[in-house]
Write an enzyme that holds these catalytic residues in place. Structure first.
Site, PDB file in Angstrom:
ATOM      1  N   GLN A  73      20.818  15.028 -31.625  1.00  0.00           N
ATOM      2  CA  GLN A  73      20.312  14.455 -30.376  1.00  0.00           C
ATOM      3  C   GLN A  73      20.516  15.431 -29.203  1.00  0.00           C
ATOM      4  O   GLN A  73      19.822  15.370 -28.201  1.00  0.00           O
ATOM      5  CB  GLN A  73      21.027  13.130 -30.090  1.00  0.00           C
ATOM      6  CG  GLN A  73      20.582  12.430 -28.827  1.00  0.00           C
ATOM      7  CD  GLN A  73      21.081  10.994 -28.778  1.00  0.00           C
ATOM      8  OE1 GLN A  73      20.639  10.165 -29.567  1.00  0.00           O
ATOM      9  NE2 GLN A  73      22.007  10.714 -27.889  1.00  0.00           N
ATOM     10  N   LYS A 122      17.710  17.722 -27.231  1.00  0.00           N
ATOM     11  CA  LYS A 122      16.699  17.297 -26.246  1.00  0.00           C
ATOM     12  C   LYS A 122      16.904  17.875 -24.845  1.00  0.00           C
ATOM     13  O   LYS A 122      15.990  18.473 -24.277  1.00  0.00           O
ATOM     14  CB  LYS A 122      16.657  15.775 -26.096  1.00  0.00           C
ATOM     15  CG  LYS A 122      16.561  14.980 -27.369  1.00  0.00           C
ATOM     16  CD  LYS A 122      15.189  15.006 -27.958  1.00  0.00           C
ATOM     17  CE  LYS A 122      15.167  14.278 -29.284  1.00  0.00           C
ATOM     18  NZ  LYS A 122      16.359  14.443 -30.156  1.00  0.00           N
ATOM     19  N   ASN A 169      15.031   9.207 -38.152  1.00  0.00           N
ATOM     20  CA  ASN A 169      15.238  10.636 -38.414  1.00  0.00           C
ATOM     21  C   ASN A 169      13.920  11.388 -38.606  1.00  0.00           C
ATOM     22  O   ASN A 169      13.721  12.461 -38.034  1.00  0.00           O
ATOM     23  CB  ASN A 169      16.151  10.828 -39.627  1.00  0.00           C
ATOM     24  CG  ASN A 169      17.521  10.219 -39.407  1.00  0.00           C
ATOM     25  OD1 ASN A 169      17.824   9.788 -38.290  1.00  0.00           O
ATOM     26  ND2 ASN A 169      18.333  10.164 -40.437  1.00  0.00           N
ATOM     27  N   TYR A 215      20.569  14.645 -41.688  1.00  0.00           N
ATOM     28  CA  TYR A 215      20.604  14.342 -40.263  1.00  0.00           C
ATOM     29  C   TYR A 215      22.033  14.043 -39.813  1.00  0.00           C
ATOM     30  O   TYR A 215      22.803  13.374 -40.505  1.00  0.00           O
ATOM     31  CB  TYR A 215      19.715  13.128 -39.931  1.00  0.00           C
ATOM     32  CG  TYR A 215      19.778  12.775 -38.450  1.00  0.00           C
ATOM     33  CD1 TYR A 215      18.931  13.397 -37.539  1.00  0.00           C
ATOM     34  CD2 TYR A 215      20.721  11.871 -37.966  1.00  0.00           C
ATOM     35  CE1 TYR A 215      19.014  13.115 -36.187  1.00  0.00           C
ATOM     36  CE2 TYR A 215      20.819  11.582 -36.617  1.00  0.00           C
ATOM     37  CZ  TYR A 215      19.957  12.215 -35.727  1.00  0.00           C
ATOM     38  OH  TYR A 215      20.056  11.939 -34.392  1.00  0.00           O
ATOM     39  N   ASN A 230      14.355  35.712   3.414  1.00  0.00           N
ATOM     40  CA  ASN A 230      15.002  35.956   2.125  1.00  0.00           C
ATOM     41  C   ASN A 230      14.087  35.658   0.938  1.00  0.00           C
ATOM     42  O   ASN A 230      13.314  34.708   0.972  1.00  0.00           O
ATOM     43  CB  ASN A 230      16.274  35.104   2.009  1.00  0.00           C
ATOM     44  CG  ASN A 230      17.291  35.450   3.076  1.00  0.00           C
ATOM     45  OD1 ASN A 230      17.409  36.608   3.470  1.00  0.00           O
ATOM     46  ND2 ASN A 230      18.005  34.453   3.561  1.00  0.00           N
ATOM     47  N   SER A 232      17.312  32.039   7.215  1.00  0.00           N
ATOM     48  CA  SER A 232      18.756  31.812   7.227  1.00  0.00           C
ATOM     49  C   SER A 232      19.063  30.742   8.255  1.00  0.00           C
ATOM     50  O   SER A 232      18.408  30.655   9.293  1.00  0.00           O
ATOM     51  CB  SER A 232      19.463  33.113   7.591  1.00  0.00           C
ATOM     52  OG  SER A 232      20.739  32.847   8.125  1.00  0.00           O
ATOM     53  N   THR A 270      13.895  55.876 -13.514  1.00  0.00           N
ATOM     54  CA  THR A 270      14.785  55.599 -14.642  1.00  0.00           C
ATOM     55  C   THR A 270      16.176  55.660 -14.042  1.00  0.00           C
ATOM     56  O   THR A 270      16.419  56.456 -13.120  1.00  0.00           O
ATOM     57  CB  THR A 270      14.650  56.627 -15.793  1.00  0.00           C
ATOM     58  OG1 THR A 270      15.037  57.907 -15.298  1.00  0.00           O
ATOM     59  CG2 THR A 270      13.229  56.696 -16.327  1.00  0.00           C
ATOM     60  N   HIS A 271      17.050  54.800 -14.517  1.00  0.00           N
ATOM     61  CA  HIS A 271      18.410  54.692 -13.939  1.00  0.00           C
ATOM     62  C   HIS A 271      18.349  54.381 -12.445  1.00  0.00           C
ATOM     63  O   HIS A 271      19.266  54.715 -11.700  1.00  0.00           O
ATOM     64  CB  HIS A 271      19.224  55.974 -14.172  1.00  0.00           C
ATOM     65  CG  HIS A 271      19.163  56.482 -15.570  1.00  0.00           C
ATOM     66  ND1 HIS A 271      20.050  56.114 -16.550  1.00  0.00           N
ATOM     67  CD2 HIS A 271      18.271  57.309 -16.174  1.00  0.00           C
ATOM     68  CE1 HIS A 271      19.722  56.709 -17.693  1.00  0.00           C
ATOM     69  NE2 HIS A 271      18.631  57.424 -17.487  1.00  0.00           N
ATOM     70  N   LYS A 328      16.451  36.758   9.533  1.00  0.00           N
ATOM     71  CA  LYS A 328      16.367  36.884   8.072  1.00  0.00           C
ATOM     72  C   LYS A 328      15.107  36.259   7.465  1.00  0.00           C
ATOM     73  O   LYS A 328      14.637  35.217   7.898  1.00  0.00           O
ATOM     74  CB  LYS A 328      17.579  36.222   7.399  1.00  0.00           C
ATOM     75  CG  LYS A 328      18.904  36.888   7.627  1.00  0.00           C
ATOM     76  CD  LYS A 328      19.012  38.307   7.068  1.00  0.00           C
ATOM     77  CE  LYS A 328      18.923  38.367   5.555  1.00  0.00           C
ATOM     78  NZ  LYS A 328      20.149  37.881   4.907  1.00  0.00           N
ATOM     79  N   GLU A 353      14.959  35.095  -6.344  1.00  0.00           N
ATOM     80  CA  GLU A 353      16.376  34.982  -6.721  1.00  0.00           C
ATOM     81  C   GLU A 353      16.605  33.773  -7.628  1.00  0.00           C
ATOM     82  O   GLU A 353      17.395  33.822  -8.567  1.00  0.00           O
ATOM     83  CB  GLU A 353      17.254  34.867  -5.472  1.00  0.00           C
ATOM     84  CG  GLU A 353      17.313  36.162  -4.668  1.00  0.00           C
ATOM     85  CD  GLU A 353      17.949  35.949  -3.304  1.00  0.00           C
ATOM     86  OE1 GLU A 353      19.097  35.469  -3.259  1.00  0.00           O
ATOM     87  OE2 GLU A 353      17.297  36.249  -2.298  1.00  0.00           O
TER      88      GLU A 353
HETATM   89  N1  ARG Z   1      18.077   9.619 -30.630  1.00  0.00           N
HETATM   90  C1  ARG Z   1      18.219  10.197 -31.927  1.00  0.00           C
HETATM   91  C2  ARG Z   1      18.048  11.708 -31.861  1.00  0.00           C
HETATM   92  O1  ARG Z   1      17.592  12.187 -30.904  1.00  0.00           O
HETATM   93  C3  ARG Z   1      17.198   9.616 -32.853  1.00  0.00           C
HETATM   94  C4  ARG Z   1      17.597   9.631 -34.280  1.00  0.00           C
HETATM   95  C5  ARG Z   1      18.714   8.690 -34.504  1.00  0.00           C
HETATM   96  N2  ARG Z   1      19.081   8.604 -35.877  1.00  0.00           N
HETATM   97  C6  ARG Z   1      20.237   8.110 -36.310  1.00  0.00           C
HETATM   98  N3  ARG Z   1      20.458   8.125 -37.570  1.00  0.00           N
HETATM   99  N4  ARG Z   1      21.148   7.640 -35.484  1.00  0.00           N
HETATM  100  O2  ARG Z   1      18.372  12.432 -32.781  1.00  0.00           O
END
Ligand code: ARG
Length: 463
Positions: A323, A326, A111, A318, A286, A278, A156-157, A284, A291
């Protein structure tokens, strides 16, 4: 299936389904460098404090450096049954150096470990993204310089409003991206404290030196509350917000480029290298690059939303929900980096059509505000001047004429304050010159703004 560190407590194995569901190593292996750096600092501190034998600390550090090489030359075997980057590296270490390896996790939890890794990761990525922003800022100022003096309608607009310089328009984006650059540095305050030493949630019973690891890893302080430190993701939310807002600025610029590249506007020609054709229509060309930048803004906002919703309602401390911070973050890092690079290349290779831009101001009424301002200077209250000028415009429209076709005598039928000099203020150049306030579009003011912007970039270079 590899041995789990919690095997002592368990009678049965993890199900395959759960293993697939729970693993994060397929994406969090991106944190391997920070994870190893953090573990090295932790091991060194444990050795210094006599919590583990110094010789073990030495072996751990050497072992971790070897693992880093193995990861970098692609000979490391990532095992999803070991869940995440942290357990993969620790378990490989123990396999490779034996008992000493099993001492690494003393007084630490995944953690505080993941909190540490992710802070270090975002610190680095924010720095890299800021460098990409600087590149874009350079391109903007170069383009603004290349077209200094070129004027166009300001809208504007999306209706023609008043004449402006193209460089003034471009420099508006400079300001947005400059603020983004600042925001990506500002959020560093939120991650200045090292969480290492918070353990799972309560701190640790060992006499560790938190300041030592914090210093070694580039943190200016240690976190004040262990429960907060392992469960807060403020720094991630702030990063995702700064990233989403930067992408929104990119998206606004992308939208204008798309519009300006249309045949209807024809203000800009985009480089082939950032356009696509295209598969069916041979004529074309593009603006797909712009975009895509605009389109990817949705997921950047989604990534921020996703994290905020994940955090909402989490009890202390925690929880595994964390998780889920990520993937959105990695996606935002990649999406924003790619968008910044593409926008810099797209803009650098674009050429503006001076003639088209300038003739677009010749619509007959773009300097109507200047005519009203003229009356104000002669002493007419602005609201009256606005109404008088409105009537003149109405009259011209009825008769299919434009302002510059009016004679002074005709103007005088609307207000006796009109004199010979009234017609001179109707030109675009006069209108531009008059916008002589700080931040205005008068050519001299835009030059000042560009000078200041160049100085800002030069300052960044020396930082
Ligand atoms: N992979 C976990 C995360 O990204 C790491 C921490 C895991 N801790 C636990 N008590 N299971 O948060």
């Amino acid at each position: 299936m590899s041995k789990k560190p919690w095997q002592g407590r368990f009678r049965h194995d993890t199900s395959d389904v759960m293993e697939r569901f729970s693993q994060s190593v397929s994406f969090d292996k991106r944190l391997y460098r920070q994870d190893i750096e953090g573990s090295i600092a932790h091991a060194r501190m444990l050795g210094e404090r006599g919590i583990i034998p110094k010789e073990d600390a030495r072996l751990i550090i050497e072992g971790l450096e070897n693992i880093r090489n193995q990861i970098e030359d692609d000979s490391f075997n990532w095992d999803p049954s070991l869940e995440d980057v942290h357990m993969n590296i620790e378990s490989a270490l123990t396999r490779q150096i034996g008992d000493a390896g099993s001492r690494l996790h003393t007084s630490r939890s995944r953690n505080d470990q993941v909190g540490l890794d992710f802070r270090m990761y975002l610190r680095e990525e924010a720095r890299r993204i800021r460098d990409l922003l600087v590149e874009l800022l350079r391109v903007i100022i170069e383009k603004a310089g290349e077209y200094s003096g070129t004027f166009m309608p300001g809208y504007t607009h999306l209706q023609r409003a008043q004449p402006i310089l193209l460089s003034h328009h471009l420099m508006a984006y400079f300001e947005m991206f400059r603020r983004d650059h600042g925001r990506l540095a500002g959020f560093m305050n939120t991650l200045s404290a090292s969480p290492l030493g918070s353990g799972a949630l309560a701190g640790t019973s060992f006499p560790i030196d938190r300041e030592m690891t914090a210093n070694e890893l580039g943190f200016s302080e240690v976190s004040r509350n262990s429960m907060d430190a392992v469960s807060d993701r403020d720094f991630v939310a702030e990063f995702l917000f700064a990233a989403a807002l930067c992408q929104i600025h990119l998206s606004r610029l992308a939208e204008e480029i798309i519009l300006w590249a249309s045949t209807e506007f024809s203000f800009v020609a985009l480089p082939d290298s950032y356009s696509t054709g295209s598969s069916m229509m041979p004529q074309k060309k593009n603006p797909d690059s712009a975009e895509l930048i605009r389109g990817k803004t949705g997921r950047m906002i989604g990534n921020l939303t996703s994290l905020l919703v994940t955090l909402k309602g989490l009890p202390m401390a925690y929880n595994r929900d964390l998780q889920e911070d990520k993937e959105p973050t990695f996606d935002s890092v990649d999406t924003l980096s790619g968008s910044l690079e593409v926008m810099a290349g797209l803009l650098a290779g674009s050429s503006f059509d001076r003639e088209r831009l300038e003739t677009a101001t010749v619509d007959g009424f773009i300097t109507a505000t200047d005519l009203a301002d003229y009356l104000v200077q002669k002493g007419v209250p602005f609201r009256n001047a606005h109404e008088i000028t409105g009537k003149i415009v109405r009259d011209c429209l009825d008769k299919g004429r434009v302002l510059s076709q009016m004679s002074v005598d005709e103007l005088r039928t609307f207000s006796e304050y009109f004199n010979e000099d009234a017609l001179k203020i109707l030109t675009v150049q006069a209108s531009l010159d008059k916008k002589d306030v700080p931040g205005g579009t008068a050519p001299a003011r835009v030059q000042d703004a560009m000078e200041e912007a160049r100085a800002f970039l030069a300052q960044i270079d020396t930082d």
